[in-house]
Scaffold this motif. Structure first.
Motif, mmCIF file in Angstrom:
data_model
loop_
_atom_site.group_PDB
_atom_site.id
_atom_site.type_symbol
_atom_site.label_atom_id
_atom_site.label_comp_id
_atom_site.label_asym_id
_atom_site.label_seq_id
_atom_site.Cartn_x
_atom_site.Cartn_y
_atom_site.Cartn_z
ATOM 1 N N VAL A 5 -15.901 -55.120 -61.783
ATOM 2 C CA VAL A 5 -17.010 -54.188 -61.578
ATOM 3 C C VAL A 5 -18.287 -54.996 -61.389
ATOM 4 O O VAL A 5 -18.579 -55.903 -62.175
ATOM 5 C CB VAL A 5 -17.167 -53.226 -62.770
ATOM 6 N N VAL A 20 -20.023 -47.566 -65.367
ATOM 7 C CA VAL A 20 -18.649 -47.543 -64.838
ATOM 8 C C VAL A 20 -17.710 -48.262 -65.802
ATOM 9 O O VAL A 20 -16.601 -47.780 -66.084
ATOM 10 C CB VAL A 20 -18.605 -48.188 -63.433
ATOM 11 N N ILE A 80 -14.415 -52.357 -58.075
ATOM 12 C CA ILE A 80 -15.303 -51.216 -57.819
ATOM 13 C C ILE A 80 -16.696 -51.787 -57.558
ATOM 14 O O ILE A 80 -17.428 -52.122 -58.501
ATOM 15 C CB ILE A 80 -15.330 -50.229 -58.995
ATOM 16 N N CYS A 82 -20.541 -51.715 -56.906
ATOM 17 C CA CYS A 82 -21.510 -50.713 -57.352
ATOM 18 C C CYS A 82 -22.894 -50.869 -56.736
ATOM 19 O O CYS A 82 -23.831 -50.182 -57.168
ATOM 20 C CB CYS A 82 -21.619 -50.748 -58.872
ATOM 21 N N PHE A 275 -21.612 -45.033 -57.095
ATOM 22 C CA PHE A 275 -21.990 -44.311 -58.307
ATOM 23 C C PHE A 275 -23.466 -44.544 -58.634
ATOM 24 O O PHE A 275 -24.004 -45.620 -58.393
ATOM 25 C CB PHE A 275 -21.149 -44.793 -59.491
ATOM 26 N N PRO A 290 -15.155 -42.585 -62.523
ATOM 27 C CA PRO A 290 -14.590 -43.908 -62.245
ATOM 28 C C PRO A 290 -13.070 -43.949 -62.369
ATOM 29 O O PRO A 290 -12.394 -44.617 -61.578
ATOM 30 C CB PRO A 290 -15.271 -44.799 -63.292
#
Length: 337
Positions: A5, A20, A80, A82, A275, A290
């Motif tokens: 992340v 997240v 992920i 961000c 997000f 998430p």
């Protein structure tokens, strides 16, 4: 899964990474990806390991080399991303990254560019909503001409980043130079619409279905416009816009709609392709967005969650902790912690 992340900043301009991670840390092992050794998330011990990443401006080769190194050292199942600035690389080279064994859940490049501010008027029309009157300008003369038809105060915006409120011509010109010097042209001049500020965070499955969503009304914000306090609301028209957006674009992954509601009219202000920093609020009230992204990566098809408790209040607060300066030095020198 072992999930990386990014977006570990958690100061007065927080990034989405920490929220997240909070949503996923009980079920997955987390690897932190950071662009700055000063980011608080490097030291919050929420990730089993943190790696410094090359800036996206250095291109895919640098990103590829770093991901290959991380994959060899720690192993990754998914990332992920961000941050807006890194998304184009992950989107453009999704096949190459997934060939490394790293799953992604990101929109297409076409969809990423579709929500650029200079294209939102067309998209808003297709979604049966309203976009504030906006003009593209590339010179001070064009800016002055716009101010003859639009009333102050106005918003002066970059096509991708930054927005300033201008109360007169002098401040408009000053903000024009600030944005154009940093982000180039065009610069956008936009009318200001009044009403309640509503934000909706959601996840699309890439096939046209909205898998989850939560909407919030801003009560107070920081000087940078980040939510300080807010409350959950359910606006049927806003939820329908979110459903139509996902169905129309086949959006895949997280997104945030920033809107202004005035009576029965909703103005689209911005669409963020990731997000927001308040996403853990959704997790806390029972909508773990998430985890929905992780489920999509794993091709798990769950029922959508589009209902949630009303009048739940979101409160952001500051917190301090102590760590060793040697950790900071180690991260700078070895690029991992």
């Amino acid at each position: 899964m072992k999930i990386a992340v990014s977006g570990l900043n958690n100061t007065d301009n927080p990034a989405p990474g920490i929220p997240v991670i909070k949503a996923l840390q009980d079920s997955h092992e987390i690897i932190g990806l950071s662009y700055d050794a000063n980011e608080p998330g490097n030291y919050m011990r929420m990730a089993s390991k943190t790696y410094l990443m090359p800036y996206p401006s250095l291109g895919y080769d640098e990103l590829k080399n770093r991901l290959e190194y991380i994959q060899k050292q720690s192993g990754l199942d998914a990332i992920i991303p961000c941050l807006d600035a890194e998304l184009p690389l992950y989107i453009k080279y999704q096949e190459e990254i997934e060939a490394m064994g790293i799953k992604l859940c990101v929109p297409s490049l076409e969809n990423f560019e579709l929500r650029n501010k200079n294209r939102l008027a067309k998209l808003s029309h297709e979604l049966n909503t309203t976009y504030p009157q906006t003009h593209e300008v590339s010179s001070v003369n064009e800016l002055i001409k716009c101010t003859e038809t639009l009333n102050f105060p106005l918003m002066i915006k970059g096509n991708y980043y930054k927005a300033y409120k201008a109360y007169n011509l002098d401040s408009a010109i000053d903000n024009f130079y600030k944005i154009s010097n940093e982000w180039g042209f065009p610069v956008l001049v936009q009318e200001i619409v009044s009403g309640e500020e509503l934000n909706l965070v959601g996840v699309g499955d890439g096939k046209g279905e909205l898998k989850g969503a939560v909407a919030i009304k801003k009560l107070t914000t920081t000087e940078l416009g980040k939510i300080w306090t807010g409350v959950t609301i359910y606006n049927e028209k806003l939820m329908q816009i979110a459903k139509d957006f996902v169905a129309h674009t086949k959006w895949k992954g997280p997104f945030e709609l920033e809107c202004i509601a005035n009576m029965n009219q909703i103005f689209m202000i911005e669409i963020n392709p990731r997000f927001p920093a308040w996403v853990h609020f959704a997790t806390e009230i029972g909508v773990n967005l998430p985890q929905m992204v992780v489920d999509i990566m794993q091709e798990i098809d769950n029922e959508p969650i589009l209902t949630y408790p009303q009048n739940k209040m979101y409160v952001r607060y500051t917190e301090e902790f102590v760590t060793d300066f040697t950790d900071y030095m180690k991260l700078l020198s070895t690029k991992e912690l």
